[in-house]
Design a protein around this motif. Structure first.
Motif, mmCIF file in Angstrom:
data_model
loop_
_atom_site.group_PDB
_atom_site.id
_atom_site.type_symbol
_atom_site.label_atom_id
_atom_site.label_comp_id
_atom_site.label_asym_id
_atom_site.label_seq_id
_atom_site.Cartn_x
_atom_site.Cartn_y
_atom_site.Cartn_z
ATOM 1 N N LEU A 17 3.152 6.842 -0.678
ATOM 2 C CA LEU A 17 2.511 7.701 0.306
ATOM 3 C C LEU A 17 2.969 7.272 1.692
ATOM 4 N N GLY A 18 3.300 8.237 2.537
ATOM 5 C CA GLY A 18 3.779 7.933 3.872
ATOM 6 C C GLY A 18 2.892 8.524 4.944
ATOM 7 N N TYR A 19 2.879 7.866 6.092
ATOM 8 C CA TYR A 19 2.061 8.312 7.217
ATOM 9 C C TYR A 19 2.822 8.050 8.514
ATOM 10 N N SER A 20 2.914 9.054 9.376
ATOM 11 C CA SER A 20 3.539 8.890 10.691
ATOM 12 C C SER A 20 2.452 8.515 11.695
ATOM 13 N N ILE A 21 2.552 7.318 12.234
ATOM 14 C CA ILE A 21 1.577 6.849 13.221
ATOM 15 C C ILE A 21 1.826 7.542 14.559
ATOM 16 N N ASN A 22 3.071 7.552 15.005
ATOM 17 C CA ASN A 22 3.480 8.319 16.177
ATOM 18 C C ASN A 22 4.945 8.684 15.994
ATOM 19 N N ASP A 23 5.620 9.152 17.062
ATOM 20 C CA ASP A 23 7.018 9.575 16.919
ATOM 21 C C ASP A 23 7.964 8.442 16.552
ATOM 22 N N ASN A 24 7.582 7.210 16.848
ATOM 23 C CA ASN A 24 8.483 6.076 16.618
ATOM 24 C C ASN A 24 8.079 5.175 15.462
ATOM 25 N N ILE A 25 6.881 5.296 14.928
ATOM 26 C CA ILE A 25 6.393 4.368 13.910
ATOM 27 C C ILE A 25 5.936 5.141 12.666
ATOM 28 N N ASN A 26 6.448 4.727 11.517
ATOM 29 C CA ASN A 26 6.039 5.289 10.226
ATOM 30 C C ASN A 26 5.562 4.163 9.322
ATOM 31 N N MET A 27 4.587 4.463 8.471
ATOM 32 C CA MET A 27 4.066 3.486 7.523
ATOM 33 C C MET A 27 4.060 4.114 6.132
ATOM 34 N N THR A 28 4.486 3.340 5.130
ATOM 35 C CA THR A 28 4.434 3.812 3.744
ATOM 36 C C THR A 28 3.674 2.804 2.902
ATOM 37 N N PHE A 29 2.919 3.320 1.950
ATOM 38 C CA PHE A 29 2.207 2.511 0.963
ATOM 39 C C PHE A 29 2.781 2.879 -0.396
ATOM 40 N N GLY A 30 3.144 1.890 -1.196
ATOM 41 C CA GLY A 30 3.731 2.173 -2.493
ATOM 42 C C GLY A 30 3.198 1.256 -3.578
ATOM 43 N N TYR A 31 3.168 1.785 -4.801
ATOM 44 C CA TYR A 31 2.795 1.002 -5.977
ATOM 45 C C TYR A 31 3.742 1.371 -7.106
ATOM 46 N N LYS A 32 4.214 0.374 -7.860
ATOM 47 C CA LYS A 32 5.073 0.625 -9.013
ATOM 48 C C LYS A 32 4.743 -0.347 -10.121
ATOM 49 N N SER A 33 4.941 0.127 -11.348
ATOM 50 C CA SER A 33 4.595 -0.678 -12.508
ATOM 51 C C SER A 33 5.451 -0.267 -13.696
ATOM 52 N N THR A 34 5.689 -1.204 -14.610
ATOM 53 C CA THR A 34 6.361 -0.865 -15.861
ATOM 54 C C THR A 34 5.335 -0.291 -16.828
ATOM 55 N N VAL A 35 5.791 0.636 -17.675
ATOM 56 C CA VAL A 35 4.885 1.337 -18.576
ATOM 57 C C VAL A 35 4.924 0.745 -19.988
ATOM 58 N N ASN A 36 6.112 0.530 -20.522
ATOM 59 C CA ASN A 36 6.243 0.075 -21.913
ATOM 60 C C ASN A 36 6.457 -1.441 -21.975
ATOM 61 N N ASP A 37 5.455 -2.217 -21.587
ATOM 62 C CA ASP A 37 5.591 -3.675 -21.548
ATOM 63 C C ASP A 37 4.606 -4.366 -22.483
ATOM 64 N N SER A 38 4.463 -3.858 -23.698
ATOM 65 C CA SER A 38 3.480 -4.425 -24.624
ATOM 66 C C SER A 38 3.998 -5.641 -25.382
#
Length: 82
Positions: free
Chosen positions: A30-51
């Motif tokens: 997910l991304g968010y523009s704070i102002n014209d010069n600053i952007n922030m992204t939040f990310g999450y990732k995970s493996t699915v088949n790790d049994s």
């Protein structure tokens, strides 16, 4: 106990044998523009088949803050606002 010894590798040779990987991952960013010069992204990732105990396991949460500025962009903003 086996000793690990350093051996030089000639150009074009592989240092590790190829292993067949079967990894599936899933993520969301997910991304968010704070102002014209600053952007922030939040990310999450995970493996699915790790049994299995030998499967690759990964869970990662990432926050990225990017700042960018250039005089050319600032000049174009001034021209646009007139």
């Amino acid at each position: 106990m086996d000793e690990c010894r350093w051996r030089p590798i000639a150009a074009g040779q592989r240092s590790l044998s190829r292993a067949k990987l079967n990894n599936v991952g899933l993520g969301l960013t997910l991304g968010y523009s704070i102002n014209d010069n600053i952007n922030m992204t939040f990310g999450y990732k995970s493996t699915v088949n790790d049994s299995k105990p030998t499967d690759l396991r990964m869970d990662a949460f990432q926050i990225t803050l990017v700042f960018g500025w250039h005089p050319l962009i600032e000049g174009s903003k001034r021209l646009k606002s007139d």
